[in-house]
Design a protein around this motif. Sequence first.
Motif, short mmCIF file in Angstrom:
data_model
loop_
_atom_site.label_atom_id
_atom_site.label_comp_id
_atom_site.label_asym_id
_atom_site.label_seq_id
_atom_site.Cartn_x
_atom_site.Cartn_y
_atom_site.Cartn_z
N GLU C 141 -3.96 -7.20 -4.78
CA GLU C 141 -3.96 -6.89 -3.36
C GLU C 141 -3.46 -8.09 -2.54
N LEU C 144 0.26 -8.83 -3.22
CA LEU C 144 1.19 -7.83 -2.67
C LEU C 144 1.14 -7.76 -1.14
N ASN C 145 0.19 -8.51 -0.57
CA ASN C 145 -0.02 -8.45 0.87
C ASN C 145 1.25 -8.50 1.72
N LEU C 147 3.93 -7.23 1.30
CA LEU C 147 4.62 -5.94 1.31
C LEU C 147 4.13 -5.02 2.42
N LYS C 148 2.97 -5.38 3.03
CA LYS C 148 2.47 -4.58 4.14
C LYS C 148 3.51 -4.47 5.24
N LYS C 149 4.29 -5.56 5.38
CA LYS C 149 5.30 -5.59 6.45
C LYS C 149 6.29 -4.45 6.31
N VAL C 150 6.55 -4.03 5.06
CA VAL C 150 7.48 -2.92 4.88
C VAL C 150 6.71 -1.61 4.68
N ASN C 151 5.46 -1.60 5.23
CA ASN C 151 4.64 -0.39 5.20
C ASN C 151 4.22 0.09 3.82
N PHE C 152 4.18 -0.83 2.88
CA PHE C 152 3.66 -0.47 1.56
C PHE C 152 2.14 -0.45 1.63
N PRO C 153 1.49 0.66 1.21
CA PRO C 153 0.04 0.79 1.41
C PRO C 153 -0.78 -0.08 0.44
N VAL C 154 -0.73 -1.38 0.63
CA VAL C 154 -1.38 -2.30 -0.30
C VAL C 154 -2.90 -2.10 -0.33
N LEU C 157 -3.97 1.21 -1.93
CA LEU C 157 -3.76 1.17 -3.37
C LEU C 157 -4.89 0.41 -4.06
#
Lengths: 279, 289, 265
Positions: C141, C144-145, C147-154, C157
């Motif tokens: 988590e 991958l944080n 990746l939140k900027k590109v709206n990935f539901p970290v 998940l």
Amino acid sequence: MSKPLVSIENVSFSYEGQQDPALNNISFDIYEGEWLAIVGHNGSGKSTLAKLLNGLQFPQEGTISVCGITLSEETVWDIRKNVGMVFQNPDNQFVGTTVQDDVAFGLENHGVPREIMVDRVQTSLDKVKMGTFLNQEPHHLSGGQKQRVAIAGVLALQPSIIILDEATSMLDPRGRAEVIETVRELKTRENITVISITHDLEEAAKADRIIVMNKGKLYREGTPEEIFEMDEELIKLGLDIPFPVKMSKKLRQKGIGLTKSYLTEEELVTELWTSHSKM
Amino acid sequence: MDISLKNVEYRYQADSPFERLAISDVSIDIPSGTYLAIIGHTGSGKSTVLQHLNALLKPTRGSVVIGSREIRAKRKEKNLKGVREKVGIVFQFPEHQLFEETVEKDIMFGPMNFGVSEKEAKARARAAINLVGLSEEILEKSPFDLSGGQMRRVAIAGVLAMEPEVIVLDEPTAGLDPRGRKEIMDLFYSLHKQKNLSTVLVTHSMEDAARYADEIVVMHQGKVFTKGTPELIFSNPQALIELGLDVPEVVGLQLRIEESFKTKFKKISLSEDELAEMVAEFLEGGGLK
Amino acid sequence: MMEKMIFGRYVPGDSILHRMDPRSKLIIVFLFVCVVFIANNAWTYGILAAYTFIMVGMSKISPRFLYGGLKPIFLLVVFTFLLHIFMTKEGDIVFELGWLKIYEGGIRQGIFISLRFFLLILITSLLTLTTTPIEITDGLETLLNPLKKVNFPVHELALMMSISLRFIPTLMQETDKIMKAQTARGVEYNSGPIKERIKAIVPLLIPLFISSFKRAEELAVAMEARGYKGGEGRTKYRQLTWGMADTGMILFLAAVTILLIVLRG
């Protein structure tokens, strides 16, 4: 009894696709620091009532206010902070992979800073006597222990009201006793308001006040003594009478002079002794 | 049909690092027609004993005789269907086993697994649904559209339709309200009487054990702690209390009364009327002198 | 055999590897997976193997236990080896028997590829053996944080993973319970023809699905009641602490990588 903490006015609620309303024009108040038991057989509307108090459902008619806040879509999160809830199934409310994670879950949701969380998790677990189980996994806990963790999870958020929605009905006698004892201690020490929704009459007998629900309506309201005077009527409602009350009645029928029905065995025995030892 | 457990021992995951001894040296006789209650704490081994009664578990030591069949430790047992047909088990929360599209099919499932014809199974389903106090209209419904209490009854009907000679009940009333509880317990008791079944009830409720059973087995830490008639078991309430078990409320009250009047009644009463009678007699007789 | 299988299992312990931050362990495993492909001669493979065995030593997990637990997977390694030996036709013929020709290149390839495979398995096993699943989840988590900027539901998940982990034992118990209930109703799970056994799955799966749905529903209500409204504004209780050991171990792997690049043929 002081000011009303919760007031429910003319509330009605129906589930989709069901003819009979689950709740039909209910009004009552809940006071600060009291233990209120809401009893009724399965399907009497008592659990629906619990869901409304926490904003998990909204009344179709009438208003509910908690701590001076009127329940609506906008205020629901504030209300949830004030009203903690413990559900029936110990497994299906345990979110964390360990005891401490589970207690922290609510705190995380409310954005509590970590330093405060660590402290609150420990103190809340201590209050329910689970302070040494921090890293235990849920499948190694008994039902009663899981419910106590659930109570700790609620306490951590420092709510003013705790609702037990049939929280003891899936437990064995030992677990049930543990949970009731925990709640009783909390009520005296923390001055928390307790609403217990139950069909266990022994549990209800420990409350300050009882509300009897039947077919979505508020059937009767009163102190445990008053409610258990209803006697056969309770059995017709699918409920039961606590044993000491039953016994008091039987003894009176045998011509033993008891002035009233007693709610606990202690009271009954004491009365028997004082009234008969003089002879 | 008689069942008897002889020096049964059971270890979970035997011969692995996770091995755990669940019960040991358990001997229990259940002659045909007995109503036996098994009481004890969660973890005392009650459920393990229960699963031996129709060979869901096979002993790791000792043997279990079910009717004419003997199931012994360390022997490969095949074709246990005959045993399972005769011993029906109603598990805790039996509604969790429902899966068919209609109530009727679900009730027919058990009998048909045991080779009963479809026609016969249908007839049994109808009879069973009446027995558990539901109307026949429900047969066409999906079991998942029913209320919790109804689902419980349907699941029980599914076991009754197997027409077992022995019925094993594991906390059959858990989670029901007082009325539902009483109805279900009375139902099993009347079946027990009418059909001359053997009934084994595993329960936490001392009230139920005292009220219905002919014989009680107290389990503690995987062993039979004591066994006997309810009168015998509850005549020594202190022993149960030491195990942390409850005694029936009537017995508890009698103890309290005896203690405060510093007396001993002639026997332990198991019903409210009996106790009221004894107390009245005692007080009329002068009580404390 | 399945009880002994250790792939994906956690073994409690107190070694350096156990105490490391899951993030550094994840980074190391990820780097290792890339670095493995740098090796192309005896020297470099030797270094990789040495690195792996040092790690095994640091984990304080008994090599015998590791060997026993990974045995089934070793079969795959052997299979890989044989496959390469027979399929690669490079270099001189070393051995010939009728149609069977084994080339020098085949032996080389066989040894290298299966060694590579073997080392990868060891290193990834070490990760799961020394890190609880929930730590891995936390580590992922945080890593991958961005990746939140590109709206990935970290967050979602990670929550999903942790709830699944939480419920695995519960569902196992449930499965056992339903199986027993249906066995008592005449279903046979352990004997009888295959066709019957497949049919027997239905009365197991349907109740299991239904109860899982019910659990999910109740869990969702309980979560909502406890104030869950998504990842927004949430704080975290579990904290990861990056220590000297973590930096040290990453630097160590970096050094090994440089050495590999230098010695590469």
